[in-house]
Design a protein around this motif. Structure first.
Motif, PDB file in Angstrom:
ATOM      1  N   TYR A  73       0.310  -6.142 -10.050  1.00 51.23           N
ATOM      2  CA  TYR A  73       0.172  -4.753 -10.487  1.00 51.23           C
ATOM      3  C   TYR A  73      -1.292  -4.404 -10.731  1.00 51.23           C
ATOM      4  O   TYR A  73      -1.788  -3.372 -10.285  1.00 51.23           O
ATOM      5  N   GLU A  74      -2.013  -5.297 -11.434  1.00 48.75           N
ATOM      6  CA  GLU A  74      -3.424  -5.037 -11.729  1.00 48.75           C
ATOM      7  C   GLU A  74      -4.268  -5.011 -10.458  1.00 48.75           C
ATOM      8  O   GLU A  74      -5.180  -4.199 -10.328  1.00 48.75           O
ATOM      9  N   ASN A 116      -7.301  -1.879  -6.403  1.00 51.15           N
ATOM     10  CA  ASN A 116      -7.459  -1.423  -5.015  1.00 51.15           C
ATOM     11  C   ASN A 116      -7.342   0.089  -4.916  1.00 51.15           C
ATOM     12  O   ASN A 116      -8.066   0.716  -4.137  1.00 51.15           O
ATOM     13  N   ASN A 117      -6.448   0.678  -5.691  1.00 47.15           N
ATOM     14  CA  ASN A 117      -6.315   2.138  -5.687  1.00 47.15           C
ATOM     15  C   ASN A 117      -7.582   2.803  -6.205  1.00 47.15           C
ATOM     16  O   ASN A 117      -8.038   3.808  -5.645  1.00 47.15           O
ATOM     17  N   LYS A 118      -8.179   2.242  -7.257  1.00 44.64           N
ATOM     18  CA  LYS A 118      -9.428   2.801  -7.793  1.00 44.64           C
ATOM     19  C   LYS A 118     -10.546   2.718  -6.757  1.00 44.64           C
ATOM     20  O   LYS A 118     -11.312   3.650  -6.587  1.00 44.64           O
ATOM     21  N   GLU A 119     -10.628   1.587  -6.063  1.00 44.61           N
ATOM     22  CA  GLU A 119     -11.661   1.416  -5.053  1.00 44.61           C
ATOM     23  C   GLU A 119     -11.449   2.361  -3.877  1.00 44.61           C
ATOM     24  O   GLU A 119     -12.411   2.850  -3.293  1.00 44.61           O
ATOM     25  N   ALA A 120     -10.199   2.640  -3.544  1.00 50.19           N
ATOM     26  CA  ALA A 120      -9.896   3.511  -2.412  1.00 50.19           C
ATOM     27  C   ALA A 120     -10.317   4.952  -2.665  1.00 50.19           C
ATOM     28  O   ALA A 120     -10.622   5.676  -1.717  1.00 50.19           O
ATOM     29  N   ILE A 121     -10.350   5.366  -3.924  1.00 45.15           N
ATOM     30  CA  ILE A 121     -10.728   6.749  -4.210  1.00 45.15           C
ATOM     31  C   ILE A 121     -12.191   6.888  -4.623  1.00 45.15           C
ATOM     32  O   ILE A 121     -12.652   7.974  -4.922  1.00 45.15           O
ATOM     33  N   SER A 122     -12.933   5.766  -4.605  1.00 44.37           N
ATOM     34  CA  SER A 122     -14.345   5.831  -4.966  1.00 44.37           C
ATOM     35  C   SER A 122     -15.101   6.549  -3.849  1.00 44.37           C
ATOM     36  O   SER A 122     -14.641   6.607  -2.704  1.00 44.37           O
ATOM     37  N   PRO A 123     -16.272   7.112  -4.170  1.00 45.54           N
ATOM     38  CA  PRO A 123     -17.034   7.854  -3.159  1.00 45.54           C
ATOM     39  C   PRO A 123     -17.310   6.996  -1.923  1.00 45.54           C
ATOM     40  O   PRO A 123     -17.647   5.822  -2.024  1.00 45.54           O
ATOM     41  N   LYS A 124     -17.144   7.603  -0.766  1.00 48.85           N
ATOM     42  CA  LYS A 124     -17.378   6.912   0.495  1.00 48.85           C
ATOM     43  C   LYS A 124     -18.851   7.046   0.878  1.00 48.85           C
ATOM     44  O   LYS A 124     -19.482   8.050   0.579  1.00 48.85           O
ATOM     45  N   PRO A 125     -19.406   6.051   1.563  1.00 48.92           N
ATOM     46  CA  PRO A 125     -20.791   6.162   2.001  1.00 48.92           C
ATOM     47  C   PRO A 125     -20.939   7.256   3.056  1.00 48.92           C
ATOM     48  O   PRO A 125     -20.013   7.515   3.825  1.00 48.92           O
TER      49      PRO A 125
END
Length: 76
Positions: free
Chosen positions: A48-49, A54-63
């Motif tokens: 779960y963690e 992974n969900n947090k990283e997926a919504i982080s700003p893209k380069p």
């Protein structure tokens, strides 16, 4: 937090539709069975963690395209 004592073969019911069954006890390990409706997600906490991270990283700003071009290896 609710702490319960259960023996092998005993169970607890959560929310009228999730049953947690103690299926085996071997030293410091306890095997549990979970009966839950298909629409109830059942995950180990570490999984779960990892999904949450992974969900947090997926919504982080893209380069930007410019940033990606800087990473591009020089052509020969």
């Amino acid at each position: 937090m609710l702490i319960l004592t259960r023996k092998k073969g005993q169970s607890i019911i959560i929310n009228n539709n999730v049953e947690i069954i103690i299926s085996a006890i071997d030293g410091d390990q306890v095997k549990i069975g979970i009966n839950a409706p298909l629409d109830v997600n059942v995950l180990r906490k570490e999984v779960y963690e990892a999904v949450q991270q992974n969900n947090k990283e997926a919504i982080s700003p893209k380069p930007s395209l410019e940033d990606l071009n800087k990473l591009k290896s020089p052509q020969k």
